[in-house]
Design a protein around this motif. Structure first.
Motif, PDB file in Angstrom:
ATOM      1  N   SER A 225     -36.406 -23.346  66.477  1.00 10.79           N
ATOM      2  CA  SER A 225     -35.399 -22.524  65.802  1.00 10.79           C
ATOM      3  C   SER A 225     -34.321 -22.170  66.817  1.00 10.79           C
ATOM      4  O   SER A 225     -34.504 -22.319  68.035  1.00 10.79           O
ATOM      5  CB  SER A 225     -36.043 -21.249  65.250  1.00 10.79           C
ATOM      6  N   ALA A 226     -33.199 -21.702  66.334  1.00  6.86           N
ATOM      7  CA  ALA A 226     -32.113 -21.298  67.228  1.00  6.86           C
ATOM      8  C   ALA A 226     -32.591 -20.205  68.178  1.00  6.86           C
ATOM      9  O   ALA A 226     -32.247 -20.207  69.367  1.00  6.86           O
ATOM     10  CB  ALA A 226     -30.912 -20.822  66.412  1.00  6.86           C
ATOM     11  N   GLU A 227     -33.413 -19.291  67.668  1.00  5.07           N
ATOM     12  CA  GLU A 227     -33.932 -18.204  68.512  1.00  5.07           C
ATOM     13  C   GLU A 227     -34.870 -18.751  69.591  1.00  5.07           C
ATOM     14  O   GLU A 227     -34.791 -18.346  70.752  1.00  5.07           O
ATOM     15  CB  GLU A 227     -34.683 -17.179  67.661  1.00  5.07           C
ATOM     16  N   GLU A 228     -35.735 -19.678  69.219  1.00  5.00           N
ATOM     17  CA  GLU A 228     -36.658 -20.273  70.198  1.00  5.00           C
ATOM     18  C   GLU A 228     -35.890 -21.049  71.269  1.00  5.00           C
ATOM     19  O   GLU A 228     -36.187 -20.938  72.463  1.00  5.00           O
ATOM     20  CB  GLU A 228     -37.655 -21.193  69.500  1.00  5.00           C
ATOM     21  N   GLN A 229     -34.891 -21.807  70.845  1.00  6.70           N
ATOM     22  CA  GLN A 229     -34.089 -22.571  71.796  1.00  6.70           C
ATOM     23  C   GLN A 229     -33.362 -21.623  72.740  1.00  6.70           C
ATOM     24  O   GLN A 229     -33.280 -21.879  73.946  1.00  6.70           O
ATOM     25  CB  GLN A 229     -33.094 -23.460  71.044  1.00  6.70           C
ATOM     26  N   ALA A 230     -32.849 -20.538  72.218  1.00  8.34           N
ATOM     27  CA  ALA A 230     -32.153 -19.557  73.059  1.00  8.34           C
ATOM     28  C   ALA A 230     -33.104 -18.934  74.071  1.00  8.34           C
ATOM     29  O   ALA A 230     -32.719 -18.687  75.222  1.00  8.34           O
ATOM     30  CB  ALA A 230     -31.508 -18.476  72.185  1.00  8.34           C
TER      31      ALA A 230
END
Length: 68
Positions: free
Chosen positions: A33-38
């Motif tokens: 997810s975008a949050e995990e990648q961040a």
């Protein structure tokens, strides 16, 4: 040792030696997810590493644990 290897991976070999880098031609695609990648990028930035190097080191560390 792994960290040092990754940090110096693009350095030339000393003139009196020859060697090869391991063949790392297999690519795995992982969906985050975008949050995990961040979060991954944030940890990588804090360690001054590319995110792919960080993730590869995590995978290799886990494989070492699993084979112990």
């Amino acid at each position: 040792m792994r960290e040092e290897s990754e940090l110096t991976k693009d350095d030339p070999y000393p003139t009196h030696t020859q060697g090869k880098r391991p063949n790392r031609s297999q690519v795995y695609s992982v969906r985050l997810s975008a949050e995990e990648q961040a979060r991954v990028q944030s940890v990588a930035d804090a360690k001054h590493l590319p995110a792919s190097t960080l993730v590869r080191s995590w995978i290799l560390e886990r494989l070492d644990q699993e084979s112990a």
